[in-house]
Write an enzyme that holds these catalytic residues in place. Sequence first.
Site, PDB file in Angstrom:
ATOM      1  N   HIS A  17      42.481  13.242  54.409  1.00 18.07           N
ATOM      2  CA  HIS A  17      42.808  14.662  54.224  1.00 18.07           C
ATOM      3  C   HIS A  17      43.489  14.886  52.869  1.00 18.07           C
ATOM      4  CE1 HIS A  17      43.175  14.711  58.880  1.00 18.07           C
ATOM      5  NE2 HIS A  17      42.074  15.379  58.580  1.00 18.07           N
ATOM      6  N   LYS A  41      41.834  20.833  70.903  1.00 17.58           N
ATOM      7  CA  LYS A  41      42.165  19.436  71.211  1.00 17.58           C
ATOM      8  C   LYS A  41      43.560  19.317  71.796  1.00 17.58           C
ATOM      9  CE  LYS A  41      39.377  17.913  67.364  1.00 17.58           C
ATOM     10  NZ  LYS A  41      39.402  17.453  65.991  1.00 17.58           N
ATOM     11  N   ARG A  90      32.371  13.955  55.834  1.00 17.13           N
ATOM     12  CA  ARG A  90      32.454  12.492  55.742  1.00 17.13           C
ATOM     13  C   ARG A  90      31.110  11.817  55.939  1.00 17.13           C
ATOM     14  NH1 ARG A  90      36.371  11.905  60.301  1.00 17.13           N
ATOM     15  NH2 ARG A  90      35.045  13.656  60.849  1.00 17.13           N
ATOM     16  N   SER A 128      41.647  11.444  62.652  1.00 15.80           N
ATOM     17  CA  SER A 128      42.974  11.401  63.275  1.00 15.80           C
ATOM     18  C   SER A 128      42.916  10.603  64.584  1.00 15.80           C
ATOM     19  CB  SER A 128      43.485  12.820  63.515  1.00 15.80           C
ATOM     20  OG  SER A 128      43.614  13.477  62.270  1.00 15.80           O
TER      21      SER A 128
HETATM   22  N1  COA Z   1      39.811  12.456  56.261  1.00 14.74           N
HETATM   23  C1  COA Z   1      40.130  11.974  57.451  1.00 14.74           C
HETATM   24  N2  COA Z   1      39.820  12.591  58.592  1.00 14.74           N
HETATM   25  C2  COA Z   1      39.154  13.747  58.510  1.00 14.74           C
HETATM   26  C3  COA Z   1      38.789  14.323  57.294  1.00 14.74           C
HETATM   27  C4  COA Z   1      39.148  13.611  56.130  1.00 14.74           C
HETATM   28  N3  COA Z   1      38.862  14.065  54.931  1.00 14.74           N
HETATM   29  N4  COA Z   1      38.145  15.468  57.544  1.00 14.74           N
HETATM   30  C5  COA Z   1      38.098  15.609  58.873  1.00 14.74           C
HETATM   31  N5  COA Z   1      38.716  14.570  59.446  1.00 14.74           N
HETATM   32  C6  COA Z   1      38.850  14.311  60.875  1.00 14.74           C
HETATM   33  C7  COA Z   1      39.936  15.129  61.485  1.00 14.74           C
HETATM   34  O1  COA Z   1      41.176  14.420  61.441  1.00 14.74           O
HETATM   35  C8  COA Z   1      39.426  15.266  62.883  1.00 14.74           C
HETATM   36  O2  COA Z   1      39.744  14.095  63.598  1.00 14.74           O
HETATM   37  P1  COA Z   1      39.907  14.130  65.165  1.00 14.74           P
HETATM   38  O3  COA Z   1      38.671  14.732  65.737  1.00 14.74           O
HETATM   39  O4  COA Z   1      40.077  12.723  65.493  1.00 14.74           O
HETATM   40  O5  COA Z   1      41.115  14.979  65.405  1.00 14.74           O
HETATM   41  C9  COA Z   1      37.922  15.297  62.750  1.00 14.74           C
HETATM   42  O6  COA Z   1      37.655  14.695  61.527  1.00 14.74           O
HETATM   43  C10 COA Z   1      37.341  16.660  62.771  1.00 14.74           C
HETATM   44  O7  COA Z   1      37.943  17.388  61.743  1.00 14.74           O
HETATM   45  P2  COA Z   1      37.777  18.936  61.663  1.00 14.74           P
HETATM   46  O8  COA Z   1      36.339  19.295  61.858  1.00 14.74           O
HETATM   47  O9  COA Z   1      38.470  19.405  60.436  1.00 14.74           O
HETATM   48  O10 COA Z   1      38.464  19.416  62.961  1.00 14.74           O
HETATM   49  P3  COA Z   1      39.919  19.750  63.154  1.00 14.74           P
HETATM   50  O11 COA Z   1      40.181  19.632  64.596  1.00 14.74           O
HETATM   51  O12 COA Z   1      40.825  19.006  62.264  1.00 14.74           O
HETATM   52  O13 COA Z   1      39.972  21.314  62.726  1.00 14.74           O
HETATM   53  C11 COA Z   1      39.627  23.662  63.018  1.00 14.74           C
HETATM   54  C12 COA Z   1      39.086  22.254  63.259  1.00 14.74           C
HETATM   55  C13 COA Z   1      41.016  23.805  63.579  1.00 14.74           C
HETATM   56  C14 COA Z   1      39.669  23.959  61.533  1.00 14.74           C
HETATM   57  C15 COA Z   1      38.632  24.644  63.688  1.00 14.74           C
HETATM   58  O14 COA Z   1      38.497  24.273  65.041  1.00 14.74           O
HETATM   59  C16 COA Z   1      39.132  26.059  63.599  1.00 14.74           C
HETATM   60  O15 COA Z   1      38.930  26.716  62.596  1.00 14.74           O
HETATM   61  N6  COA Z   1      39.794  26.542  64.684  1.00 14.74           N
HETATM   62  C17 COA Z   1      40.388  27.881  64.715  1.00 14.74           C
HETATM   63  C18 COA Z   1      39.514  28.826  65.536  1.00 14.74           C
HETATM   64  C19 COA Z   1      38.297  29.194  64.751  1.00 14.74           C
HETATM   65  O16 COA Z   1      38.364  29.874  63.744  1.00 14.74           O
HETATM   66  N7  COA Z   1      37.130  28.721  65.240  1.00 14.74           N
HETATM   67  C20 COA Z   1      35.875  28.937  64.576  1.00 14.74           C
HETATM   68  C21 COA Z   1      35.156  30.058  65.221  1.00 14.74           C
HETATM   69  S1  COA Z   1      33.755  30.555  64.247  1.00 14.74           S
END
Ligand code: COA
Length: 159
Positions: A17, A41, A90, A128
Amino acid sequence: MKIAIYPGSFDPVTKGHIDILQTAAGIFDKVIIAVAKNSEKQGFLPVEKRVELIKKSVKDLKNVEVDAFDGLTIYYAREKGAAVLIRGLRAVSDFEYEMQLSQANSALAPEIKTVFLTTKPKYNFISSSTIKEIFLNKGDISKFVPDAVNEYLQKSFEC
Ligand code: COA
């Protein structure tokens, strides 16, 4: 001024990140890394702790702010006057979901564009969940997370 939002659960924040964030901070005038409070989550760390650990990890990046938000990411981005949403890619497996998400966000707020950034290959496999699994099974996570995260986890969970 071009403001970008980098949203996620960051539970906990990883070096992958931070790598994305550093790239974004070099491109945009201001980057807000924003922790989603209502992520689907199950939380590992409380949102306030995630924010605190991110703040410690990005203190040298002067144009980066750390925040938390409720509700839809795209509406939060609009409220902050952002022009861009940053998402990290990724692997090809991330692509389909990210494509759908960016199209949904674009339908809700066409003025905000999603920009995809990639991490250095050495961070490609990190998530994560992987970090939590390694840590909870007493593996060494120091290579994969910022020092602040490693120190906090070691201190908080030592027995
Ligand atoms: N390095 C390491 N890990 C990474 C990464 C990076 N560069 N990029 C992503 N990851 C990991 C994250 O840690 C996460 O790991 P996990 O699943 O083990 O927790 C996984 O990859 C998925 O990441 P991401 O797709 O960014 O999901 P997230 O849970 O971190 O975030 C939100 C998702 C919160 C941004 C998204 O659900 C959201 O916008 N929610 C708000 C409601 C909303 O607007 N929804 C959309 C409706 S159209």
